[in-house]
Write a protein that holds these residues in place. Structure first.
Motif, short mmCIF file in Angstrom:
data_model
loop_
_atom_site.label_atom_id
_atom_site.label_comp_id
_atom_site.label_asym_id
_atom_site.label_seq_id
_atom_site.Cartn_x
_atom_site.Cartn_y
_atom_site.Cartn_z
N MET A 3 0.83 -1.21 0.00
CA MET A 3 0.00 0.00 0.00
C MET A 3 0.87 1.26 0.00
SD MET A 3 -3.10 -0.92 -0.08
CE MET A 3 -3.73 0.68 0.23
N LYS A 4 0.38 2.28 -0.69
CA LYS A 4 1.04 3.57 -0.74
C LYS A 4 0.03 4.67 -0.46
CE LYS A 4 5.28 3.06 -2.63
NZ LYS A 4 6.48 3.53 -2.01
N ILE A 5 0.50 5.72 0.19
CA ILE A 5 -0.27 6.95 0.29
C ILE A 5 0.45 7.91 -0.64
CG2 ILE A 5 -1.05 8.83 1.76
CD1 ILE A 5 -0.98 6.90 4.09
N ARG A 6 -0.24 8.34 -1.71
CA ARG A 6 0.43 9.13 -2.73
C ARG A 6 -0.50 10.15 -3.35
NH1 ARG A 6 1.30 4.26 -6.97
NH2 ARG A 6 -0.85 3.93 -7.56
N LEU A 7 0.06 10.95 -4.26
CA LEU A 7 -0.70 11.98 -4.96
C LEU A 7 -1.21 11.42 -6.29
CD1 LEU A 7 1.69 15.02 -4.46
CD2 LEU A 7 -0.44 14.59 -3.27
N ALA A 8 -2.45 11.73 -6.62
CA ALA A 8 -3.02 11.41 -7.92
C ALA A 8 -3.34 12.74 -8.59
CB ALA A 8 -4.28 10.57 -7.77
N ARG A 9 -2.79 12.96 -9.78
CA ARG A 9 -2.91 14.27 -10.44
C ARG A 9 -4.26 14.41 -11.13
NH1 ARG A 9 -1.94 17.76 -14.71
NH2 ARG A 9 -0.46 19.41 -14.32
N LEU A 63 -1.55 4.34 7.79
CA LEU A 63 -0.17 4.17 8.24
C LEU A 63 -0.07 3.00 9.21
CD1 LEU A 63 0.94 7.88 8.72
CD2 LEU A 63 1.67 6.32 6.91
N SER A 64 -1.07 2.84 10.07
CA SER A 64 -1.05 1.71 11.01
C SER A 64 -1.25 0.38 10.28
CB SER A 64 -2.13 1.88 12.08
OG SER A 64 -3.42 1.74 11.50
N GLN A 65 -1.89 0.41 9.12
CA GLN A 65 -2.09 -0.80 8.32
C GLN A 65 -0.84 -1.14 7.49
OE1 GLN A 65 -4.88 -2.79 8.39
NE2 GLN A 65 -5.44 -1.46 10.08
N GLY A 66 0.18 -0.28 7.53
CA GLY A 66 1.43 -0.57 6.83
C GLY A 66 1.61 0.18 5.52
N ALA A 67 0.75 1.14 5.24
CA ALA A 67 0.90 1.92 4.01
C ALA A 67 2.13 2.80 4.10
CB ALA A 67 -0.34 2.77 3.77
N GLN A 68 2.87 2.88 3.01
CA GLN A 68 4.08 3.69 2.96
C GLN A 68 3.80 5.01 2.24
OE1 GLN A 68 7.13 2.93 4.35
NE2 GLN A 68 5.92 1.29 5.28
N PRO A 69 4.07 6.16 2.87
CA PRO A 69 3.86 7.43 2.17
C PRO A 69 4.99 7.68 1.17
CG PRO A 69 4.69 7.83 4.37
CD PRO A 69 4.46 6.35 4.26
N THR A 70 4.66 8.34 0.07
CA THR A 70 5.70 8.74 -0.87
C THR A 70 6.50 9.89 -0.26
OG1 THR A 70 4.18 10.26 -1.96
CG2 THR A 70 4.36 8.04 -2.90
N ASP A 71 7.58 10.30 -0.90
CA ASP A 71 8.44 11.34 -0.35
C ASP A 71 7.68 12.63 -0.10
OD1 ASP A 71 10.56 9.62 -0.44
OD2 ASP A 71 11.34 10.38 -2.35
N ARG A 75 6.73 14.39 3.59
CA ARG A 75 7.06 15.76 4.00
C ARG A 75 5.83 16.50 4.50
NH1 ARG A 75 12.10 18.48 2.08
NH2 ARG A 75 13.41 16.79 1.34
N MET A 76 4.70 16.29 3.83
CA MET A 76 3.46 16.93 4.28
C MET A 76 3.07 16.42 5.67
SD MET A 76 1.15 16.83 0.87
CE MET A 76 1.67 17.56 -0.66
N ALA A 84 7.58 11.57 12.38
CA ALA A 84 8.80 12.19 12.92
C ALA A 84 9.64 12.70 11.76
CB ALA A 84 9.59 11.17 13.72
N LYS A 85 10.32 13.84 11.96
CA LYS A 85 11.14 14.41 10.90
C LYS A 85 12.36 13.55 10.64
CE LYS A 85 9.82 19.14 10.91
NZ LYS A 85 9.42 19.67 9.67
N LYS A 86 12.63 13.31 9.35
CA LYS A 86 13.82 12.57 8.95
C LYS A 86 14.95 13.57 8.72
CE LYS A 86 11.96 8.68 6.34
NZ LYS A 86 11.88 8.10 5.00
N THR A 87 16.17 13.14 8.99
CA THR A 87 17.31 13.97 8.64
C THR A 87 17.68 13.61 7.22
OG1 THR A 87 18.83 12.33 9.57
CG2 THR A 87 18.16 14.14 10.99
N ARG A 88 17.77 14.63 6.39
CA ARG A 88 18.10 14.42 4.99
C ARG A 88 19.47 15.01 4.73
NH1 ARG A 88 12.73 15.39 5.34
NH2 ARG A 88 11.39 13.86 4.34
N ASN A 89 20.22 14.38 3.85
CA ASN A 89 21.56 14.84 3.56
C ASN A 89 21.82 14.66 2.07
OD1 ASN A 89 24.18 15.66 3.69
ND2 ASN A 89 24.96 13.79 4.59
#
Length: 117
Positions: A3-9, A63-71, A75-76, A84-89
Motif C-alpha cells: 500500500m502507498k499513500i500518494r498523490l493522484a494528479r 499508516l497503522s495498516q502498513g501503508a508507505q507514504p511517498t516522499d 514531507r506533508m 517524525a522528521k527525517k534527517t536528509r543529507n
C-alpha cells in the motif's frame, strides 16, 4: 498487497490539482485507489489553509495498516506533525558542477593577477 499513500494528479494542463489517495502500489498514478484521503492544490499560497487538506484519522489508520507514504506525502505529514522528521543529507547539492568550477578558477586567477603587479 503493498500500500502507498500518494498523490493522484487531476486538473488541466499547467493547472495541477492533486488528490491524496491510499492505493495499491501496482496501480497507475491516476488509476484505481482504495480511498481518497485529502487534496493538495499547489497553486495556492503556502500559508493558505486550503492548500493541503487531509483526513488525519484515515491517514493514521492507513499508516497503522502498513501503508508507505511517498516522499512528498511524507514531507506533508512531517509538517503536520504525524510523522517524525527525517534527517536528509545531500552533500553533492552544494558542490559546483565542472563548468562552474572552471569559471570560479578563472575568476580567482584574474583577481590574483592584478594584485601581483
Amino acid at each position: 498487497m503493498a500500500m502507498k499513500i500518494r498523490l493522484a494528479r487531476g486538473g488541466s494542463k499547467k493547472r495541477p490539482h492533486y488528490s491524496i489517495v491510499a492505493s495499491d502500489s501496482r496501480m497507475p498514478r491516476d488509476g484505481r485507489f482504495l480511498e481518497k484521503l485529502g487534496t493538495y492544490n499547489p497553486l495556492l499560497a503556502k500559508d493558505d489553509e486550503n492548500r493541503i487538506k487531509m483526513d488525519m484519522d484515515r491517514v493514521k489508520h492507513w499508516l497503522s495498516q502498513g501503508a508507505q507514504p511517498t516522499d512528498r506525502i511524507a514531507r506533508m505529514l512531517e509538517n503536520a506533525g504525524v510523522l517524525a522528521k527525517k534527517t536528509r543529507n545531500n552533500p553533492k547539492s552544494a558542490v559546483p558542477g565542472k563548468q562552474m568550477a572552471e569559471r570560479a578558477a578563472k575568476k580567482a586567477a584574474r583577481a590574483a593577477a592584478p594584485a601581483e603587479e
